[in-house]
Write a protein that holds these residues in place. Structure first.
Motif, PDB file in Angstrom:
ATOM      1  N   LEU A 177      36.492  56.398  52.948  1.00  0.00           N
ATOM      2  CA  LEU A 177      37.222  55.144  53.192  1.00  0.00           C
ATOM      3  C   LEU A 177      36.298  54.074  53.764  1.00  0.00           C
ATOM      4  O   LEU A 177      36.379  52.899  53.365  1.00  0.00           O
ATOM      5  CB  LEU A 177      38.398  55.393  54.133  1.00  0.00           C
ATOM      6  N   LEU A 178      35.417  54.456  54.693  1.00  0.00           N
ATOM      7  CA  LEU A 178      34.456  53.509  55.249  1.00  0.00           C
ATOM      8  C   LEU A 178      33.526  52.970  54.161  1.00  0.00           C
ATOM      9  O   LEU A 178      33.233  51.767  54.120  1.00  0.00           O
ATOM     10  CB  LEU A 178      33.646  54.168  56.373  1.00  0.00           C
ATOM     11  N   GLY A 179      33.090  53.846  53.283  1.00  0.00           N
ATOM     12  CA  GLY A 179      32.231  53.409  52.178  1.00  0.00           C
ATOM     13  C   GLY A 179      32.929  52.403  51.273  1.00  0.00           C
ATOM     14  O   GLY A 179      32.361  51.381  50.891  1.00  0.00           O
ATOM     15  N   TRP A 180      34.191  52.678  50.919  1.00  0.00           N
ATOM     16  CA  TRP A 180      34.927  51.748  50.073  1.00  0.00           C
ATOM     17  C   TRP A 180      35.208  50.427  50.793  1.00  0.00           C
ATOM     18  O   TRP A 180      35.202  49.359  50.167  1.00  0.00           O
ATOM     19  CB  TRP A 180      36.228  52.381  49.584  1.00  0.00           C
ATOM     20  N   LEU A 181      35.446  50.484  52.095  1.00  0.00           N
ATOM     21  CA  LEU A 181      35.621  49.237  52.848  1.00  0.00           C
ATOM     22  C   LEU A 181      34.340  48.407  52.824  1.00  0.00           C
ATOM     23  O   LEU A 181      34.393  47.169  52.738  1.00  0.00           O
ATOM     24  CB  LEU A 181      36.036  49.540  54.291  1.00  0.00           C
ATOM     25  N   CYS A 182      33.186  49.076  52.904  1.00  0.00           N
ATOM     26  CA  CYS A 182      31.899  48.357  52.843  1.00  0.00           C
ATOM     27  C   CYS A 182      31.665  47.728  51.477  1.00  0.00           C
ATOM     28  O   CYS A 182      30.846  46.817  51.344  1.00  0.00           O
ATOM     29  CB  CYS A 182      30.750  49.301  53.189  1.00  0.00           C
ATOM     30  N   VAL A 183      32.374  48.178  50.480  1.00  0.00           N
ATOM     31  CA  VAL A 183      32.270  47.568  49.148  1.00  0.00           C
ATOM     32  C   VAL A 183      33.260  46.410  49.019  1.00  0.00           C
ATOM     33  O   VAL A 183      32.899  45.310  48.584  1.00  0.00           O
ATOM     34  CB  VAL A 183      32.528  48.621  48.047  1.00  0.00           C
ATOM     35  N   PHE A 184      34.512  46.646  49.393  1.00  0.00           N
ATOM     36  CA  PHE A 184      35.553  45.660  49.121  1.00  0.00           C
ATOM     37  C   PHE A 184      35.570  44.484  50.099  1.00  0.00           C
ATOM     38  O   PHE A 184      35.925  43.370  49.695  1.00  0.00           O
ATOM     39  CB  PHE A 184      36.938  46.335  49.100  1.00  0.00           C
ATOM     40  N   ILE A 185      35.224  44.677  51.339  1.00  0.00           N
ATOM     41  CA  ILE A 185      35.276  43.578  52.312  1.00  0.00           C
ATOM     42  C   ILE A 185      34.302  42.451  51.945  1.00  0.00           C
ATOM     43  O   ILE A 185      34.719  41.286  51.903  1.00  0.00           O
ATOM     44  CB  ILE A 185      35.063  44.098  53.752  1.00  0.00           C
ATOM     45  N   PRO A 186      33.033  42.718  51.636  1.00  0.00           N
ATOM     46  CA  PRO A 186      32.159  41.608  51.230  1.00  0.00           C
ATOM     47  C   PRO A 186      32.613  40.915  49.952  1.00  0.00           C
ATOM     48  O   PRO A 186      32.503  39.689  49.828  1.00  0.00           O
ATOM     49  CB  PRO A 186      30.792  42.270  51.029  1.00  0.00           C
ATOM     50  N   ILE A 187      33.156  41.693  49.022  1.00  0.00           N
ATOM     51  CA  ILE A 187      33.660  41.082  47.788  1.00  0.00           C
ATOM     52  C   ILE A 187      34.838  40.172  48.111  1.00  0.00           C
ATOM     53  O   ILE A 187      34.915  39.032  47.607  1.00  0.00           O
ATOM     54  CB  ILE A 187      34.051  42.171  46.764  1.00  0.00           C
ATOM     55  N   ALA A 188      35.757  40.624  48.954  1.00  0.00           N
ATOM     56  CA  ALA A 188      36.928  39.818  49.307  1.00  0.00           C
ATOM     57  C   ALA A 188      36.507  38.555  50.058  1.00  0.00           C
ATOM     58  O   ALA A 188      37.021  37.455  49.781  1.00  0.00           O
ATOM     59  CB  ALA A 188      37.891  40.649  50.153  1.00  0.00           C
ATOM     60  N   ILE A 189      35.566  38.676  50.994  1.00  0.00           N
ATOM     61  CA  ILE A 189      35.098  37.502  51.739  1.00  0.00           C
ATOM     62  C   ILE A 189      34.465  36.491  50.794  1.00  0.00           C
ATOM     63  O   ILE A 189      34.725  35.280  50.883  1.00  0.00           O
ATOM     64  CB  ILE A 189      34.111  37.930  52.846  1.00  0.00           C
ATOM     65  N   THR A 190      33.648  36.970  49.864  1.00  0.00           N
ATOM     66  CA  THR A 190      32.981  36.069  48.922  1.00  0.00           C
ATOM     67  C   THR A 190      33.993  35.384  48.012  1.00  0.00           C
ATOM     68  O   THR A 190      33.921  34.159  47.794  1.00  0.00           O
ATOM     69  CB  THR A 190      31.958  36.856  48.085  1.00  0.00           C
ATOM     70  N   VAL A 191      34.949  36.133  47.475  1.00  0.00           N
ATOM     71  CA  VAL A 191      35.943  35.543  46.570  1.00  0.00           C
ATOM     72  C   VAL A 191      36.817  34.543  47.324  1.00  0.00           C
ATOM     73  O   VAL A 191      37.087  33.435  46.829  1.00  0.00           O
ATOM     74  CB  VAL A 191      36.789  36.660  45.914  1.00  0.00           C
ATOM     75  N   ILE A 192      37.262  34.884  48.516  1.00  0.00           N
ATOM     76  CA  ILE A 192      38.104  33.971  49.302  1.00  0.00           C
ATOM     77  C   ILE A 192      37.340  32.695  49.642  1.00  0.00           C
ATOM     78  O   ILE A 192      37.878  31.580  49.521  1.00  0.00           O
ATOM     79  CB  ILE A 192      38.615  34.678  50.581  1.00  0.00           C
ATOM     80  N   SER A 193      36.089  32.825  50.041  1.00  0.00           N
ATOM     81  CA  SER A 193      35.293  31.638  50.384  1.00  0.00           C
ATOM     82  C   SER A 193      35.043  30.773  49.161  1.00  0.00           C
ATOM     83  O   SER A 193      35.121  29.546  49.226  1.00  0.00           O
ATOM     84  CB  SER A 193      33.968  32.062  51.013  1.00  0.00           C
ATOM     85  N   TYR A 194      34.743  31.387  48.043  1.00  0.00           N
ATOM     86  CA  TYR A 194      34.488  30.608  46.826  1.00  0.00           C
ATOM     87  C   TYR A 194      35.748  29.856  46.396  1.00  0.00           C
ATOM     88  O   TYR A 194      35.692  28.663  46.074  1.00  0.00           O
ATOM     89  CB  TYR A 194      34.005  31.525  45.698  1.00  0.00           C
ATOM     90  N   ILE A 195      36.878  30.541  46.390  1.00  0.00           N
ATOM     91  CA  ILE A 195      38.140  29.891  46.000  1.00  0.00           C
ATOM     92  C   ILE A 195      38.487  28.786  46.994  1.00  0.00           C
ATOM     93  O   ILE A 195      38.941  27.702  46.600  1.00  0.00           O
ATOM     94  CB  ILE A 195      39.277  30.928  45.893  1.00  0.00           C
ATOM     95  N   GLY A 196      38.244  29.035  48.288  1.00  0.00           N
ATOM     96  CA  GLY A 196      38.553  28.021  49.300  1.00  0.00           C
ATOM     97  C   GLY A 196      37.691  26.780  49.147  1.00  0.00           C
ATOM     98  O   GLY A 196      38.187  25.654  49.277  1.00  0.00           O
ATOM     99  N   VAL A 197      36.401  26.935  48.886  1.00  0.00           N
ATOM    100  CA  VAL A 197      35.514  25.782  48.737  1.00  0.00           C
ATOM    101  C   VAL A 197      35.755  25.085  47.406  1.00  0.00           C
ATOM    102  O   VAL A 197      35.800  23.852  47.325  1.00  0.00           O
ATOM    103  CB  VAL A 197      34.032  26.221  48.872  1.00  0.00           C
ATOM    104  N   ARG A 198      35.902  25.862  46.363  1.00  0.00           N
ATOM    105  CA  ARG A 198      35.984  25.289  45.012  1.00  0.00           C
ATOM    106  C   ARG A 198      37.346  24.643  44.747  1.00  0.00           C
ATOM    107  O   ARG A 198      37.414  23.570  44.166  1.00  0.00           O
ATOM    108  CB  ARG A 198      35.713  26.405  44.011  1.00  0.00           C
ATOM    109  N   PHE A 199      38.435  25.311  45.126  1.00  0.00           N
ATOM    110  CA  PHE A 199      39.763  24.834  44.767  1.00  0.00           C
ATOM    111  C   PHE A 199      40.603  24.409  45.963  1.00  0.00           C
ATOM    112  O   PHE A 199      41.614  23.725  45.791  1.00  0.00           O
ATOM    113  CB  PHE A 199      40.523  25.926  43.978  1.00  0.00           C
ATOM    114  N   GLY A 200      40.259  24.834  47.171  1.00  0.00           N
ATOM    115  CA  GLY A 200      40.997  24.442  48.364  1.00  0.00           C
ATOM    116  C   GLY A 200      42.316  25.144  48.553  1.00  0.00           C
ATOM    117  O   GLY A 200      43.157  24.675  49.312  1.00  0.00           O
ATOM    118  N   TRP A 201      42.533  26.257  47.922  1.00  0.00           N
ATOM    119  CA  TRP A 201      43.805  26.963  48.042  1.00  0.00           C
ATOM    120  C   TRP A 201      43.901  27.752  49.342  1.00  0.00           C
ATOM    121  O   TRP A 201      44.998  27.962  49.853  1.00  0.00           O
ATOM    122  CB  TRP A 201      44.009  27.922  46.868  1.00  0.00           C
TER     123      TRP A 201
END
Length: 169
Positions: A34-58
């Motif tokens: 579970l820790l290993g999968w969290l280390c995969v998904f958390i950076p992906i989620a942070i990157t996607v959320i930040s990109y969507i927030g900067v690009r589209f402002g949602w």
């Protein structure tokens, strides 16, 4: 060796995680997975959320680095290009292989090992009758073919057709 109902079989691998007992091992390995999968998904989620927030402002982005946004866009373009190249390559190779297979299937009959063995036997008998035994042919240093021993242009083909017709009867 493991005994199964009176028979012995060799067990090639063991995994204590799925064996009875070993509760501590199961808890430890599950937490690590579970820790290993969290280390995969958390950076992906942070990157996607930040990109969507900067690009589209949602949503509210977690970071606003301009270089990071450009890098994500660049990686997106590169991955899209590579996907298009892979698609073109896959489709073109599929088309080429289908055409090649169709040509070969039309030109060459499917290999039949029983018929091939019968052809070899028939050809061996023909050559033995026409030119002598295999030992004689292999050990003869010089051999002069008589005029009546020459093969006609389609003689072997006709021999195989005759053998095929005989086998059909």
């Amino acid at each position: 060796m493991v005994q199964e109902k009176g028979k012995y079989s060799q067990q090639l691998y063991t995994d204590d995680y799925f064996a009875e007992g070993h509760l501590g091992l199961k808890v430890w390995q599950t937490l690590m997975a579970l820790l290993g999968w969290l280390c995969v998904f958390i950076p992906i989620a942070i990157t996607v959320i930040s990109y969507i927030g900067v690009r589209f402002g949602w949503v509210q982005p977690l970071w606003r680095y301009r270089e990071g946004i450009y890098e994500i866009q660049f990686i997106g373009v590169v991955l899209l290009f590579l996907a298009a190249v892979a698609l073109i390559f896959t489709v073109s190779m599929t088309i080429i292989q289908v055409r090649k297979r169709d040509r070969l299937v039309e030109q060459w009959p499917t290999f039949d090992p029983i018929r091939q063995k019968a052809r070899e036997t028939e050809l061996d008998q023909f050559m033995n009758q026409r030119f002598g035994s295999p030992e004689f042919r292999q050990n003869c240093r010089n051999y002069q073919v008589e005029a009546n021993q020459n093969l006609d242009t389609n003689q072997i083909h006709e021999l195989f057709e005759k053998q095929h017709l005989d086998s059909m009867r």
